[in-house]
Write a protein that holds these residues in place. Sequence first.
Motif, short mmCIF file in Angstrom:
data_model
loop_
_atom_site.label_atom_id
_atom_site.label_comp_id
_atom_site.label_asym_id
_atom_site.label_seq_id
_atom_site.Cartn_x
_atom_site.Cartn_y
_atom_site.Cartn_z
N LEU A 132 -17.45 -10.78 10.16
CA LEU A 132 -18.85 -10.45 9.94
C LEU A 132 -19.07 -10.23 8.45
O LEU A 132 -18.12 -9.97 7.72
CB LEU A 132 -19.21 -9.18 10.71
CG LEU A 132 -19.02 -9.25 12.23
CD1 LEU A 132 -19.02 -7.87 12.84
CD2 LEU A 132 -20.07 -10.12 12.86
N VAL A 133 -20.32 -10.39 8.04
CA VAL A 133 -20.63 -10.16 6.62
C VAL A 133 -21.92 -9.38 6.47
O VAL A 133 -22.80 -9.47 7.34
CB VAL A 133 -20.77 -11.49 5.83
CG1 VAL A 133 -19.43 -12.07 5.52
CG2 VAL A 133 -21.63 -12.48 6.58
N SER A 174 -24.95 -9.83 12.00
CA SER A 174 -23.93 -9.02 12.68
C SER A 174 -24.39 -8.59 14.06
O SER A 174 -23.76 -8.90 15.06
CB SER A 174 -23.56 -7.82 11.83
OG SER A 174 -24.72 -7.19 11.33
N ILE A 175 -25.53 -7.92 14.09
CA ILE A 175 -26.03 -7.42 15.36
C ILE A 175 -26.40 -8.57 16.27
O ILE A 175 -26.11 -8.58 17.46
CB ILE A 175 -27.27 -6.52 15.11
CG1 ILE A 175 -26.87 -5.33 14.24
CG2 ILE A 175 -27.87 -6.06 16.42
CD1 ILE A 175 -25.75 -4.49 14.78
N GLN A 176 -27.01 -9.58 15.66
CA GLN A 176 -27.42 -10.75 16.42
C GLN A 176 -26.25 -11.40 17.16
O GLN A 176 -26.30 -11.67 18.34
CB GLN A 176 -28.03 -11.78 15.44
CG GLN A 176 -29.31 -12.40 15.91
CD GLN A 176 -30.25 -11.40 16.55
OE1 GLN A 176 -30.45 -10.30 16.05
NE2 GLN A 176 -30.81 -11.78 17.69
N SER A 177 -25.16 -11.62 16.42
CA SER A 177 -24.02 -12.30 17.03
C SER A 177 -23.33 -11.42 18.05
O SER A 177 -22.78 -11.90 19.03
CB SER A 177 -23.04 -12.76 15.95
OG SER A 177 -22.67 -11.66 15.16
N ILE A 178 -23.42 -10.12 17.81
CA ILE A 178 -22.81 -9.22 18.79
C ILE A 178 -23.57 -9.30 20.11
O ILE A 178 -22.99 -9.36 21.17
CB ILE A 178 -22.78 -7.79 18.23
CG1 ILE A 178 -21.65 -7.70 17.20
CG2 ILE A 178 -22.59 -6.78 19.34
CD1 ILE A 178 -21.72 -6.50 16.31
N TYR A 219 -12.22 -6.87 14.26
CA TYR A 219 -13.31 -7.29 13.37
C TYR A 219 -12.84 -7.25 11.93
O TYR A 219 -12.18 -6.30 11.53
CB TYR A 219 -14.51 -6.33 13.47
CG TYR A 219 -15.26 -6.42 14.76
CD1 TYR A 219 -16.11 -7.49 15.02
CD2 TYR A 219 -15.13 -5.42 15.72
CE1 TYR A 219 -16.80 -7.57 16.21
CE2 TYR A 219 -15.82 -5.49 16.91
CZ TYR A 219 -16.64 -6.57 17.16
OH TYR A 219 -17.32 -6.64 18.33
N ALA A 220 -13.20 -8.28 11.19
CA ALA A 220 -13.05 -8.20 9.74
C ALA A 220 -14.46 -8.20 9.17
O ALA A 220 -15.25 -9.09 9.47
CB ALA A 220 -12.26 -9.39 9.22
N VAL A 221 -14.79 -7.19 8.40
CA VAL A 221 -16.08 -7.21 7.71
C VAL A 221 -15.80 -7.68 6.30
O VAL A 221 -15.25 -6.96 5.47
CB VAL A 221 -16.76 -5.82 7.72
CG1 VAL A 221 -18.11 -5.91 7.02
CG2 VAL A 221 -16.94 -5.33 9.15
N THR A 257 -23.69 -2.55 7.17
CA THR A 257 -23.09 -3.41 8.18
C THR A 257 -21.91 -2.72 8.85
O THR A 257 -21.76 -2.74 10.07
CB THR A 257 -22.62 -4.74 7.55
OG1 THR A 257 -23.74 -5.32 6.89
CG2 THR A 257 -22.10 -5.70 8.59
N MET A 258 -21.07 -2.07 8.02
CA MET A 258 -19.93 -1.32 8.56
C MET A 258 -20.42 -0.29 9.57
O MET A 258 -19.87 -0.19 10.68
CB MET A 258 -19.19 -0.58 7.44
CG MET A 258 -18.05 -1.32 6.78
SD MET A 258 -16.78 -1.93 7.90
CE MET A 258 -15.62 -0.57 7.92
N ALA A 259 -21.46 0.45 9.17
CA ALA A 259 -21.96 1.52 10.04
C ALA A 259 -22.49 0.95 11.35
O ALA A 259 -22.25 1.51 12.43
CB ALA A 259 -23.06 2.31 9.31
N GLU A 260 -23.21 -0.17 11.24
CA GLU A 260 -23.75 -0.80 12.45
C GLU A 260 -22.65 -1.17 13.43
O GLU A 260 -22.73 -0.92 14.63
CB GLU A 260 -24.50 -2.09 12.08
CG GLU A 260 -25.91 -1.86 11.58
CD GLU A 260 -26.52 -3.15 11.03
OE1 GLU A 260 -27.62 -3.07 10.47
OE2 GLU A 260 -25.90 -4.23 11.17
N ILE A 261 -21.62 -1.79 12.89
CA ILE A 261 -20.55 -2.24 13.77
C ILE A 261 -19.76 -1.07 14.33
O ILE A 261 -19.42 -1.04 15.51
CB ILE A 261 -19.63 -3.21 13.02
CG1 ILE A 261 -20.43 -4.47 12.68
CG2 ILE A 261 -18.43 -3.61 13.86
CD1 ILE A 261 -19.95 -5.17 11.48
#
Lengths: 131, 313
Positions: B165-166, B172-176, B187-189, B200-204
């Motif tokens: 994810l980037v 990120s959220i979309q693909s999840i 996951y690799a951010v 993004t980190m927090a979201e994931i």
Amino acid sequence: MERKIRVLVAKPGLDGHDRGAKVVARALRDAGMEVIYTGLHQTAEMVVQTAIQEDVDVIGLSLLSGAHMTLFTDIAELLKERGMGDVLVVGGGIIPEEDVPRLKESGIKGIFGPGTSMDEIITFIKENVKG
Amino acid sequence: MKDLAQRVMKGDPRAIARMITLAENASPEARECMKVLHSRSGNAHVIGITGVMGAGKSTLISELAREYRKRGKRVGIIAIDPTSPFSGGALLGDRIRMMELATDPDIFIRSMGTRGMLGGLTGAVYDVVEILDASGKDIVIVETVGVGQAEVDVIKIADTTLVVLVPGLGDSIQSIKAGIMEIADVYAVNKADRPGFERTMAEIESLVELIADRGEERTPIIPVIAKEGKGIPELADTIDAHRKKMEGTKEFTLHRRRRYEAELVEIIRKRLMKMIFDEDVFRDRVEDLIDMIMRKKKDPYSAADEILSQVLK
Ligand SMILES: Nc1nc2c(ncn2[C@@H]2O[C@H](COP(=O)(O)OP(=O)(O)O)[C@@H](O)[C@H]2O)c(=O)[nH]1
Ligand SMILES: [Mg+2]
């Protein structure tokens, strides 16, 4: 299933832009080929190793600087040495007329100057790839 | 032909390359060789890597491969890009990010087009993984095109699935949501150097937390900067830990079973399709039936019944 022609498009040497190589790569794709594109600054060893792993039928080399003689012939030499002499090697770029015979002798079968049409290159590849 | 399989098992790059071509072209010789190679496969750790285009998958794979080489592992890489549905050609550009690996004799990289397969994994990928595995590679990494079904398909082939994810792309959220969450083992951010990374980190993290609340295990999240090689050793450790944890478990056996099931289905599907649509006798019959469907003399279901009953005879 029909066998697809696989082409490695590489830009050996040190000169800095690959617009021409990219145009060729796209045109070959649009002609139905699988094009492995490796970008700038390839050494002869890189080109040949990539050609082996990708089992390509054709290598298209693009070069702008005057270093074509050594680089092109190095690649042709290495290919023969590694048992890949069957691969069709073509080159494009600004290549003086007087160098062409020696390049052809070393195994670069097709030499295409700046004015060459894509159709010409595609036809040449299709006619010369060993089926 | 047996000779080719022997050379593959000795790790001869030209033999491996030729073998892959035969498999891609679904040639009958490939089948004979695959029978031999199968008995020698199953040792490699197969890592699937997925994520949207531009996420940095190829860059990350290059760095991971270098890390594994430092650890004394031999590495095979399969990089898949889409085949153009119009021309049948493909532009395979993943190697641009991997050129430093080109001359290492213990790394073998192969680029593949999807070649008309629906979804992102070409049918031949099963064979290519097995070929690299049987050739003595300890690690086989598969990079998918990163669109839809491919991401879900990759899990069947991989022991460990890494989702890249980037920040910023809003993906990120979309693909999840699109089901990626279920397939990620790690996951690799990537692009931790870019703005929006923290968010993004927090979201994931919160999504992973949510799933962990359901009693499932927490999927590890590793921040990396692929371009600078940062976070790569940690990522490799995490991937290895996943494989170690799986090994010997019932889940692992089940996973491998599902992989062979998917392969079996793919082989049968391919052969049936070839039989129906490539062989002249059938091809003509198919055309006739399509004519009748056009003229409303027949419906597609009855036509399919007819073809299948002929095939199965
Ligand atoms: N800023 C930044 N850019 C990166 C990083 N990793 C990769 N990139 C860039 O992202 C672009 C796409 O990378 P690539 O590996 O081809 O992505 P792929 O399509 O997922 O395989 C390239 O321009 C890379 O240089 C990173 O960690 N930080
Ligand atoms: Mg890529």
